[in-house]
Design a protein around this motif. Structure first.
Motif, PDB file in Angstrom:
ATOM      1  N   ALA A 157       0.813  -1.222   0.000  1.00  0.00           N
ATOM      2  CA  ALA A 157       0.000   0.000   0.000  1.00  0.00           C
ATOM      3  C   ALA A 157       0.844   1.268   0.000  1.00  0.00           C
ATOM      4  O   ALA A 157       0.428   2.292  -0.537  1.00  0.00           O
ATOM      5  CB  ALA A 157      -0.927   0.001   1.215  1.00  0.00           C
ATOM      6  N   ILE A 158       2.019   1.215   0.622  1.00  0.00           N
ATOM      7  CA  ILE A 158       2.851   2.418   0.772  1.00  0.00           C
ATOM      8  C   ILE A 158       4.100   2.290  -0.088  1.00  0.00           C
ATOM      9  O   ILE A 158       4.245   2.969  -1.092  1.00  0.00           O
ATOM     10  CB  ILE A 158       3.239   2.649   2.252  1.00  0.00           C
ATOM     11  CG1 ILE A 158       1.992   2.753   3.132  1.00  0.00           C
ATOM     12  CG2 ILE A 158       4.104   3.896   2.390  1.00  0.00           C
ATOM     13  CD1 ILE A 158       2.256   2.682   4.613  1.00  0.00           C
ATOM     14  N   ALA A 159       5.000   1.453   0.331  1.00  0.00           N
ATOM     15  CA  ALA A 159       6.260   1.200  -0.389  1.00  0.00           C
ATOM     16  C   ALA A 159       7.017   0.128   0.376  1.00  0.00           C
ATOM     17  O   ALA A 159       6.801  -0.072   1.571  1.00  0.00           O
ATOM     18  CB  ALA A 159       7.109   2.469  -0.482  1.00  0.00           C
ATOM     19  N   GLU A 160       7.913  -0.519  -0.319  1.00  0.00           N
ATOM     20  CA  GLU A 160       8.710  -1.598   0.294  1.00  0.00           C
ATOM     21  C   GLU A 160       9.441  -1.106   1.538  1.00  0.00           C
ATOM     22  O   GLU A 160       9.534  -1.819   2.530  1.00  0.00           O
ATOM     23  CB  GLU A 160       9.715  -2.131  -0.727  1.00  0.00           C
ATOM     24  CG  GLU A 160      10.513  -3.325  -0.258  1.00  0.00           C
ATOM     25  CD  GLU A 160       9.702  -4.609  -0.151  1.00  0.00           C
ATOM     26  OE1 GLU A 160      10.100  -5.470   0.665  1.00  0.00           O
ATOM     27  OE2 GLU A 160       8.703  -4.760  -0.861  1.00  0.00           O
ATOM     28  N   ASN A 161       9.930   0.112   1.501  1.00  0.00           N
ATOM     29  CA  ASN A 161      10.718   0.653   2.617  1.00  0.00           C
ATOM     30  C   ASN A 161       9.932   1.685   3.423  1.00  0.00           C
ATOM     31  O   ASN A 161      10.491   2.681   3.854  1.00  0.00           O
ATOM     32  CB  ASN A 161      12.013   1.261   2.090  1.00  0.00           C
ATOM     33  CG  ASN A 161      11.753   2.414   1.135  1.00  0.00           C
ATOM     34  OD1 ASN A 161      10.687   2.519   0.549  1.00  0.00           O
ATOM     35  ND2 ASN A 161      12.734   3.276   0.970  1.00  0.00           N
ATOM     36  N   TYR A 162       8.648   1.409   3.647  1.00  0.00           N
ATOM     37  CA  TYR A 162       7.823   2.367   4.399  1.00  0.00           C
ATOM     38  C   TYR A 162       8.398   2.582   5.804  1.00  0.00           C
ATOM     39  O   TYR A 162       9.087   1.711   6.338  1.00  0.00           O
ATOM     40  CB  TYR A 162       6.363   1.908   4.453  1.00  0.00           C
ATOM     41  CG  TYR A 162       6.098   0.737   5.362  1.00  0.00           C
ATOM     42  CD1 TYR A 162       5.718   0.932   6.682  1.00  0.00           C
ATOM     43  CD2 TYR A 162       6.224  -0.565   4.907  1.00  0.00           C
ATOM     44  CE1 TYR A 162       5.469  -0.136   7.520  1.00  0.00           C
ATOM     45  CE2 TYR A 162       5.975  -1.643   5.746  1.00  0.00           C
ATOM     46  CZ  TYR A 162       5.601  -1.417   7.053  1.00  0.00           C
ATOM     47  OH  TYR A 162       5.361  -2.477   7.886  1.00  0.00           O
ATOM     48  N   PRO A 163       8.122   3.744   6.408  1.00  0.00           N
ATOM     49  CA  PRO A 163       8.712   4.051   7.723  1.00  0.00           C
ATOM     50  C   PRO A 163       8.009   3.297   8.863  1.00  0.00           C
ATOM     51  O   PRO A 163       6.947   3.687   9.314  1.00  0.00           O
ATOM     52  CB  PRO A 163       8.514   5.563   7.853  1.00  0.00           C
ATOM     53  CG  PRO A 163       7.318   5.856   7.012  1.00  0.00           C
ATOM     54  CD  PRO A 163       7.353   4.873   5.877  1.00  0.00           C
ATOM     55  N   LYS A 164       8.620   2.232   9.310  1.00  0.00           N
ATOM     56  CA  LYS A 164       8.020   1.409  10.356  1.00  0.00           C
ATOM     57  C   LYS A 164       7.976   2.105  11.710  1.00  0.00           C
ATOM     58  O   LYS A 164       7.247   1.694  12.598  1.00  0.00           O
ATOM     59  CB  LYS A 164       8.766   0.075  10.486  1.00  0.00           C
ATOM     60  CG  LYS A 164       8.584  -0.804   9.280  1.00  0.00           C
ATOM     61  CD  LYS A 164       9.283  -2.133   9.451  1.00  0.00           C
ATOM     62  CE  LYS A 164       9.068  -2.988   8.222  1.00  0.00           C
ATOM     63  NZ  LYS A 164       9.663  -4.308   8.359  1.00  0.00           N
TER      64      LYS A 164
END
Length: 106
Positions: free
Chosen positions: A47-54
């Motif tokens: 939904a966001i990106a592979e490296n979304y800010p966890k």
């Protein structure tokens, strides 16, 4: 950010137990929650990106809402309460746009 089984997680198992809440989890519940954390992570990556800010609170709250919905309804996110689904979608869109701006793509 929680680390379990040597991997960085969006939320911890205890976070999920506190959010749902689950008083006395047995091993079956623990395995199910671990799987749902992974499912929420994959959903957010798509939904966001592979490296979304966890470490972003919106991402963490979205993960908890997704996990709760799947745990309590034992179904897919397609049947998610409309208000919850809209909130998760809005959080994901905000994060995606912020990531694009940071990367100079928007």
């Amino acid at each position: 950010m929680p680390i379990e089984d040597g991997k960085e997680k969006i939320v911890s198992i205890q976070d999920v137990y506190d959010f749902i809440p689950i008083d006395e989890p047995d091993e079956s519940i623990r395995r199910n929650v671990k799987r749902l954390i992974g499912t929420a992570d994959v959903y957010l990556k798509g939904a966001i990106a592979e490296n979304y800010p966890k470490d972003d609170y919106r991402a963490q709250q979205s993960a908890l809402l997704i996990i709760k919905e799947l745990y309590l309804n034992n179904s897919t996110t397609d049947s998610m309460n409309n208000n919850v689904k809209k909130l998760v979608d809005d959080f994901c869109l905000q994060l995606k746009q912020e990531m694009r701006r940071k990367n100079g793509q928007g």
